[in-house]
Design a protein around this motif. Structure first.
Motif, PDB file in Angstrom:
ATOM      1  N   ASP A 289     105.996 -23.203 -22.884  1.00 10.61           N
ATOM      2  CA  ASP A 289     105.873 -24.324 -21.948  1.00 10.61           C
ATOM      3  C   ASP A 289     104.499 -24.992 -22.062  1.00 10.61           C
ATOM      4  O   ASP A 289     104.392 -26.222 -22.025  1.00 10.61           O
ATOM      5  N   ALA A 290     103.453 -24.195 -22.213  1.00 15.64           N
ATOM      6  CA  ALA A 290     102.106 -24.759 -22.384  1.00 15.64           C
ATOM      7  C   ALA A 290     102.030 -25.568 -23.679  1.00 15.64           C
ATOM      8  O   ALA A 290     101.475 -26.676 -23.708  1.00 15.64           O
ATOM      9  N   ALA A 291     102.598 -25.026 -24.755  1.00 18.50           N
ATOM     10  CA  ALA A 291     102.604 -25.745 -26.031  1.00 18.50           C
ATOM     11  C   ALA A 291     103.392 -27.044 -25.913  1.00 18.50           C
ATOM     12  O   ALA A 291     102.966 -28.089 -26.434  1.00 18.50           O
ATOM     13  N   THR A 292     104.515 -27.000 -25.203  1.00 15.64           N
ATOM     14  CA  THR A 292     105.333 -28.205 -25.022  1.00 15.64           C
ATOM     15  C   THR A 292     104.535 -29.291 -24.311  1.00 15.64           C
ATOM     16  O   THR A 292     104.581 -30.462 -24.698  1.00 15.64           O
ATOM     17  N   ARG A 293     103.786 -28.912 -23.286  1.00 19.28           N
ATOM     18  CA  ARG A 293     102.956 -29.897 -22.571  1.00 19.28           C
ATOM     19  C   ARG A 293     101.901 -30.490 -23.507  1.00 19.28           C
ATOM     20  O   ARG A 293     101.641 -31.704 -23.476  1.00 19.28           O
ATOM     21  N   CYS A 294     101.311 -29.656 -24.345  1.00 16.44           N
ATOM     22  CA  CYS A 294     100.296 -30.148 -25.293  1.00 16.44           C
ATOM     23  C   CYS A 294     100.918 -31.093 -26.312  1.00 16.44           C
ATOM     24  O   CYS A 294     100.359 -32.158 -26.604  1.00 16.44           O
ATOM     25  N   PHE A 295     102.059 -30.709 -26.875  1.00 12.83           N
ATOM     26  CA  PHE A 295     102.728 -31.561 -27.860  1.00 12.83           C
ATOM     27  C   PHE A 295     103.092 -32.910 -27.236  1.00 12.83           C
ATOM     28  O   PHE A 295     102.972 -33.955 -27.870  1.00 12.83           O
ATOM     29  N   ALA A 296     103.547 -32.876 -25.975  1.00  7.55           N
ATOM     30  CA  ALA A 296     103.926 -34.115 -25.291  1.00  7.55           C
ATOM     31  C   ALA A 296     102.714 -35.013 -25.071  1.00  7.55           C
ATOM     32  O   ALA A 296     102.798 -36.232 -25.206  1.00  7.55           O
ATOM     33  N   ALA A 297     101.585 -34.411 -24.735  1.00  8.46           N
ATOM     34  CA  ALA A 297     100.387 -35.196 -24.428  1.00  8.46           C
ATOM     35  C   ALA A 297      99.682 -35.727 -25.666  1.00  8.46           C
ATOM     36  O   ALA A 297      99.186 -36.860 -25.677  1.00  8.46           O
ATOM     37  N   LYS A 298      99.625 -34.929 -26.744  1.00 11.21           N
ATOM     38  CA  LYS A 298      98.811 -35.291 -27.905  1.00 11.21           C
ATOM     39  C   LYS A 298      99.584 -35.514 -29.189  1.00 11.21           C
ATOM     40  O   LYS A 298      99.012 -35.976 -30.168  1.00 11.21           O
ATOM     41  N   GLY A 299     100.847 -35.146 -29.216  1.00 14.22           N
ATOM     42  CA  GLY A 299     101.592 -35.192 -30.467  1.00 14.22           C
ATOM     43  C   GLY A 299     101.394 -33.900 -31.234  1.00 14.22           C
ATOM     44  O   GLY A 299     100.506 -33.101 -30.920  1.00 14.22           O
ATOM     45  N   TYR A 300     102.221 -33.695 -32.224  1.00 19.71           N
ATOM     46  CA  TYR A 300     102.179 -32.439 -32.980  1.00 19.71           C
ATOM     47  C   TYR A 300     100.879 -32.305 -33.771  1.00 19.71           C
ATOM     48  O   TYR A 300     100.191 -31.290 -33.695  1.00 19.71           O
ATOM     49  N   GLN A 301     100.524 -33.327 -34.548  1.00 16.08           N
ATOM     50  CA  GLN A 301      99.361 -33.234 -35.435  1.00 16.08           C
ATOM     51  C   GLN A 301      98.053 -33.062 -34.670  1.00 16.08           C
ATOM     52  O   GLN A 301      97.183 -32.322 -35.092  1.00 16.08           O
ATOM     53  N   ARG A 302      97.903 -33.768 -33.550  1.00 14.13           N
ATOM     54  CA  ARG A 302      96.635 -33.741 -32.823  1.00 14.13           C
ATOM     55  C   ARG A 302      96.501 -32.542 -31.886  1.00 14.13           C
ATOM     56  O   ARG A 302      95.438 -32.328 -31.313  1.00 14.13           O
ATOM     57  N   THR A 303      97.573 -31.795 -31.717  1.00 14.02           N
ATOM     58  CA  THR A 303      97.495 -30.590 -30.883  1.00 14.02           C
ATOM     59  C   THR A 303      96.960 -29.439 -31.722  1.00 14.02           C
ATOM     60  O   THR A 303      97.461 -29.176 -32.815  1.00 14.02           O
ATOM     61  N   SER A 304      95.943 -28.782 -31.216  1.00 11.10           N
ATOM     62  CA  SER A 304      95.389 -27.614 -31.913  1.00 11.10           C
ATOM     63  C   SER A 304      95.807 -26.349 -31.178  1.00 11.10           C
ATOM     64  O   SER A 304      96.231 -26.388 -30.015  1.00 11.10           O
ATOM     65  N   MET A 305      95.658 -25.230 -31.839  1.00 13.13           N
ATOM     66  CA  MET A 305      95.921 -23.964 -31.168  1.00 13.13           C
ATOM     67  C   MET A 305      94.945 -23.769 -30.007  1.00 13.13           C
ATOM     68  O   MET A 305      95.309 -23.204 -28.977  1.00 13.13           O
ATOM     69  N   ALA A 306      93.722 -24.271 -30.143  1.00  6.32           N
ATOM     70  CA  ALA A 306      92.755 -24.172 -29.041  1.00  6.32           C
ATOM     71  C   ALA A 306      93.270 -24.925 -27.815  1.00  6.32           C
ATOM     72  O   ALA A 306      93.103 -24.455 -26.676  1.00  6.32           O
TER      73      ALA A 306
END
Length: 196
Positions: free
Chosen positions: A18-35
């Motif tokens: 769920d946390a990763a999904t929120r990050c992907f939604a906010a920044k896109g796949y490429q701009r989301t980092s593991m950090a």
């Protein structure tokens, strides 16, 4: 040290997805980092990597979670009634996908799959599961009334499932890039244009 239960691990895994999904939604796949995902989850890097090898695996898990929810929706909509028509099957899938916060990122992921073999393999795995879900529902619909399709319902469903699935990317791409795209009209047209 207390033993970690399977339920606890599954809940923690869902929390990370769920946390990763929120990050992907906010920044896109490429701009989301593991950090970013680690910060969003509020967990240690070790806790995240104890469940997932990296961002690609997390995205596949998020896509898998979306697919499982769509499979449940299809089963619920099919329960206690005649099988869903081909148009209804794809409409249910698209309706569910558009409710997912990162649905626009899926288009980015497809583009990445064209040039990244690892992402292609992950996307192909999810696509295979979607194809099988759609094929199963189409075969049930075709078998429910002999004469609806020429030939064996299973063979027909096998041929038609990739075509029916192809309607979802058309929806998602237009939703992202076509100004004024009428999502409701598209969804309403699906049962009209496919056999029923």
């Amino acid at each position: 040290m207390p033993k970690v239960t399977a339920e606890y691990r599954a809940a923690k895994r869902d929390e990370i997805i769920d946390a990763a999904t929120r990050c992907f939604a906010a920044k896109g796949y490429q701009r989301t980092s593991m950090a970013d995902i680690i910060d969003e989850a509020g967990l240690s890097a070790g806790a995240i990597y104890g469940h997932f090898a990296g961002k690609k695996e997390l995205f596949a898990a998020a896509a898998g979670k979306v697919l499982e929810a769509r499979q449940s929706e299809l089963a619920a909509r099919s329960a206690d009634r005649e099988p869903l028509s081909p148009g209804e099957v794809i409409a249910v899938l698209i309706e569910g996908i558009r409710r997912v916060p990162f649905s626009g990122v899926i288009v980015q992921l497809w583009a990445e799959a064209a040039v990244d073999p690892e992402i292609r393999e992950l996307v192909a795995g999810v696509l295979s599961r979607i194809r099988e879900t759609v094929r199963t529902h189409l075969a049930e619909w075709a078998a429910a009334a002999p004469g609806r399709v020429d030939g064996d319902p299973d063979a027909w469903a096998h041929r038609v499932a990739p075509v029916v699935i192809g309607l979802a990317p058309g929806f998602m791409i237009q939703r992202v890039v076509a100004p004024g795209f009428d999502e409701e009209a598209y969804l309403a047209a699906l049962p009209e244009m496919l056999p029923h």
